[in-house]
Design a protein around this motif. Structure first.
Motif, PDB file in Angstrom:
ATOM      1  N   LEU A 166       0.836  -1.206   0.000  1.00 22.14           N
ATOM      2  CA  LEU A 166       0.000   0.000   0.000  1.00 22.14           C
ATOM      3  C   LEU A 166       0.872   1.258   0.000  1.00 22.14           C
ATOM      4  O   LEU A 166       0.581   2.236  -0.703  1.00 22.14           O
ATOM      5  CB  LEU A 166      -0.933   0.000   1.217  1.00 22.14           C
ATOM      6  N   VAL A 167       1.932   1.235   0.783  1.00 22.77           N
ATOM      7  CA  VAL A 167       2.857   2.380   0.799  1.00 22.77           C
ATOM      8  C   VAL A 167       3.392   2.622  -0.610  1.00 22.77           C
ATOM      9  O   VAL A 167       3.429   3.761  -1.099  1.00 22.77           O
ATOM     10  CB  VAL A 167       4.025   2.130   1.778  1.00 22.77           C
ATOM     11  N   GLU A 168       3.782   1.546  -1.282  1.00 23.71           N
ATOM     12  CA  GLU A 168       4.330   1.674  -2.629  1.00 23.71           C
ATOM     13  C   GLU A 168       3.286   2.182  -3.619  1.00 23.71           C
ATOM     14  O   GLU A 168       3.578   2.965  -4.521  1.00 23.71           O
ATOM     15  CB  GLU A 168       4.889   0.327  -3.102  1.00 23.71           C
ATOM     16  N   THR A 169       2.039   1.723  -3.444  1.00 22.21           N
ATOM     17  CA  THR A 169       0.962   2.179  -4.326  1.00 22.21           C
ATOM     18  C   THR A 169       0.765   3.685  -4.184  1.00 22.21           C
ATOM     19  O   THR A 169       0.613   4.398  -5.184  1.00 22.21           O
ATOM     20  CB  THR A 169      -0.353   1.440  -3.979  1.00 22.21           C
ATOM     21  N   VAL A 170       0.754   4.161  -2.951  1.00 16.54           N
ATOM     22  CA  VAL A 170       0.574   5.595  -2.721  1.00 16.54           C
ATOM     23  C   VAL A 170       1.757   6.368  -3.288  1.00 16.54           C
ATOM     24  O   VAL A 170       1.593   7.390  -3.963  1.00 16.54           O
ATOM     25  CB  VAL A 170       0.415   5.898  -1.213  1.00 16.54           C
ATOM     26  N   ARG A 171       2.957   5.850  -3.036  1.00 25.47           N
ATOM     27  CA  ARG A 171       4.146   6.543  -3.542  1.00 25.47           C
ATOM     28  C   ARG A 171       4.121   6.600  -5.079  1.00 25.47           C
ATOM     29  O   ARG A 171       4.376   7.655  -5.670  1.00 25.47           O
ATOM     30  CB  ARG A 171       5.410   5.820  -3.089  1.00 25.47           C
ATOM     31  N   ALA A 172       3.798   5.461  -5.708  1.00 27.14           N
ATOM     32  CA  ALA A 172       3.801   5.406  -7.170  1.00 27.14           C
ATOM     33  C   ALA A 172       2.754   6.333  -7.785  1.00 27.14           C
ATOM     34  O   ALA A 172       2.910   6.801  -8.918  1.00 27.14           O
ATOM     35  CB  ALA A 172       3.564   3.970  -7.629  1.00 27.14           C
ATOM     36  N   SER A 173       1.691   6.607  -7.016  1.00 30.75           N
ATOM     37  CA  SER A 173       0.646   7.485  -7.547  1.00 30.75           C
ATOM     38  C   SER A 173       1.059   8.953  -7.469  1.00 30.75           C
ATOM     39  O   SER A 173       0.347   9.823  -7.968  1.00 30.75           O
ATOM     40  CB  SER A 173      -0.658   7.282  -6.762  1.00 30.75           C
ATOM     41  N   GLY A 174       2.184   9.206  -6.835  1.00 27.94           N
ATOM     42  CA  GLY A 174       2.598  10.595  -6.620  1.00 27.94           C
ATOM     43  C   GLY A 174       1.909  11.213  -5.426  1.00 27.94           C
ATOM     44  O   GLY A 174       1.943  12.427  -5.227  1.00 27.94           O
ATOM     45  N   GLY A 175       1.294  10.374  -4.610  1.00 27.09           N
ATOM     46  CA  GLY A 175       0.510  10.879  -3.479  1.00 27.09           C
ATOM     47  C   GLY A 175       1.293  10.990  -2.192  1.00 27.09           C
ATOM     48  O   GLY A 175       2.521  11.069  -2.199  1.00 27.09           O
ATOM     49  N   ALA A 176       0.562  10.968  -1.096  1.00 25.91           N
ATOM     50  CA  ALA A 176       1.191  11.217   0.206  1.00 25.91           C
ATOM     51  C   ALA A 176       0.476  10.423   1.285  1.00 25.91           C
ATOM     52  O   ALA A 176      -0.691  10.058   1.150  1.00 25.91           O
ATOM     53  CB  ALA A 176       1.128  12.706   0.535  1.00 25.91           C
TER      54      ALA A 176
END
Lengths: 127, 416
Positions: free
Chosen positions: B379-389
């Protein structure tokens, strides 16, 4: 504000007024203040205990409308309704849309996890 | 423009995700002198558990006072100190400085070794630092024991008050206990009602105190403050992890029985709902109950009215899946430039909701609460890959603590 938005707002206002009247019978006074959210959680849990699915569905919309109104009165914005019937509050400035009615439905599915108090406080702090 | 981050601390960077609570087996956790707080707490816990001695006499008390460097401690405080070591230590689940012959020297020795390592690394003057640190530990240790014993004494009486439904609540002694417990701080209600928030605030307090200690002008003062802080961290971990566990259980049971208002506003009967707002549908007569339920059912009509007034513009606010996720949908808490999801749960993983969000290729902003303990790596990686926070929102302070993906830490933001 468009005519359709005014109608949505009208439905929201009527739902809020009816909720205030209903919970008054339960000993709760609502004032469109964020401090009301914890009491609204209690109202939902009390209705859920009754096992009346229709009443619970209606309560979710009414409480969701009230939660959204608390947000709208605190930070502005306007109600919208998507074509698939999801009530949303569009916030000023960012234009972000929040979905308090859906959040209330999540809360009632998982009362231990989806706290409405946290949701509202976070949104108020963020906007 | 919001407040800028001034310092940062690690709330752990686990093997497969973010562990937001320091623990012995995952993540780096809060550290002092390059050592994890969880390791420090384990050391204290190990000694405390191993060396509890219920039968302490005057000689033990005297030895304890001397070992703590507090020979002039007032007699009543000495007694409380001994009581904290023995009786209350056991009744509260293991807390207490325990055997003065074993615990204190071991604690002091442990601290000394850590201090020496730290000073070697920094090349500082060891004599004044050691003196200051030792004095700081002793002072802190004494305060903790006194506070814990007083807390424990009051807690037993409060427990009795709760279990008797407030039968003796108006008795002057009970009134004194409740008043004194409030005067000791709002710790009990805070810890019982929101232990994770209390712990989070504790961690933030540690960081602030660390900064304050490091700004002291002399080695002695700095080490005194660090020693005080260091010992509080260890004792605090003991208190939160071991002793208060019993208090929380007792308090929670009491809350269920009598309602949390009894902790602050006096005795009352009924369940928690009744305490908070008089909400107990079973208590109403049939006519009132039917009226209430009928009004709630009318909520469906209001929703129909709102749907009938729907916006004519094409606007799909749900996130629909495709491919393997066809037919599935999720409704984000907030969305426009991206998705914002508020989560007030203990653990988070990349479930269907986040899979749908990922598939949408929208920016994902995840806001979690102080009660969140773990976010999975995927999940951390998904958020990071989305450019999110990712950030922690603390309702008590109203502050957001954003996660720095590169540094692997949450940033502390202080109020202006």
């Amino acid at each position: 504000m468009s005519e359709s938005n005014e109608s949505v707002q009208g439905a929201i206002d009527r739902a809020c007024a009816n909720l205030e009247l209903t919970v008054k019978d339960m000993g709760v006074s609502l004032t469109f203040d964020p401090s009301n959210i914890a009491e609204l959680e209690e109202v939902l849990l009390a209705v859920r205990e009754m096992g009346d699915e229709s009443a619970l569905t209606g309560a979710c919309f009414m409480v969701g409308a009230y939660v959204g109104e608390i947000l709208r009165r605190a930070i502005g914005g306007q109600w919208t309704m998507s074509t698939d019937g999801v009530a949303a509050l569009q916030l000023p400035g960012s234009g972000d849309k929040v979905f308090p009615v859906e959040k209330v439905r999540k809360f009632i599915q998982e009362p231990g996890g989806e706290s409405l108090v946290f949701y509202v406080q976070a949104l108020l702090a963020r906007n | 423009m919001g407040p800028q981050p001034e310092s940062k601390y690690s709330l752990a960077s686990g093997d497969s995700g973010i562990g937001l609570r320091p623990s012995a087996d995952s993540g780096t956790g809060l550290s002092y002198g390059g050592r994890r707080a969880s390791v420090i707490a384990d050391d204290f816990g190990q000694y405390g558990q191993r060396s509890l001695t219920p039968d302490m006499d005057a000689g033990d008390v005297q030895a304890l006072r001397e070992n703590l460097g507090l020979p002039n401690l007032a007699p009543d405080e000495s007694w409380v100190l001994a009581a904290g070591a023995g009786q209350y230590g056991r009744s509260l689940g293991g807390y207490g400085p325990a055997s003065p012959a074993l615990k204190v020297p071991m604690t002091r020795d442990r601290f000394r070794r850590l201090e020496i390592e730290a000073m070697n690394a920094e090349g500082t003057d060891s004599s004044s630092s050691l003196l200051g640190a030792t004095a700081g530990v002793a002072a802190s240790f004494g305060k903790m024991a006194v506070g814990a014993a007083r807390f424990g004494s009051n807690l037993l009486m409060q427990g009795g008050d709760i279990l008797t439904g407030g039968y003796n609540h108006d008795h002057p002694m009970m009134q004194r206990v409740w008043a004194e417990q409030r005067a000791l701080g709002e710790g009990l209600v805070n810890v019982v009602s929101n232990p994770v928030a209390a712990t989070t605030d504790f961690i933030e307090g540690v960081v602030n105190r660390y900064d304050a200690a490091m700004s002291q002008p002399t080695n002695f003062d700095r080490s005194y403050s660090l020693g005080n802080l260091f010992n509080d961290v260890g004792q605090g971990a003991l208190g939160t992890g071991f002793a208060l566990r019993g208090a929380v259980r007792l308090g929670s049971a009491g809350l269920e029985f009598i309602g949390e208002n009894a902790f602050t506003n006096g005795p009352a009967s009924g369940g928690r709902s009744a305490q908070i707002g008089g909400i107990n549908l079973r208590a109403y007569d049939a006519e009132t109950r039917a009226r209430i339920l009928e009004r709630f059912r009318s909520g469906n009509e209001f929703e129909s009215q709102a749907r009938a007034a729907m916006d004519v513009s094409k606007n799909f606010d749900r996130i629909y899946g495709s491919g393997d996720l066809a037919g599935k949908y999720a409704v984000p808490d907030s969305m426009r430039a991206g998705i914002v999801e508020f989560k007030n749960v203990q653990e988070l993983s990349k479930d269907l909701q986040f899979q749908l969000y990922e598939q949408s290729q929208k920016r994902i902003e995840l806001v979690v609460s102080p009660r969140t303990e773990y976010i999975s790596g995927p999940l951390v990686e998904t958020v990071r890959a989305s450019g999110g926070a990712i950030s922690i929102f603390n309702p008590r302070t109203g502050l957001f603590h954003p996660y720095d993906f590169d540094a692997g830490v949450f940033l502390i933001r202080r109020p202006k």
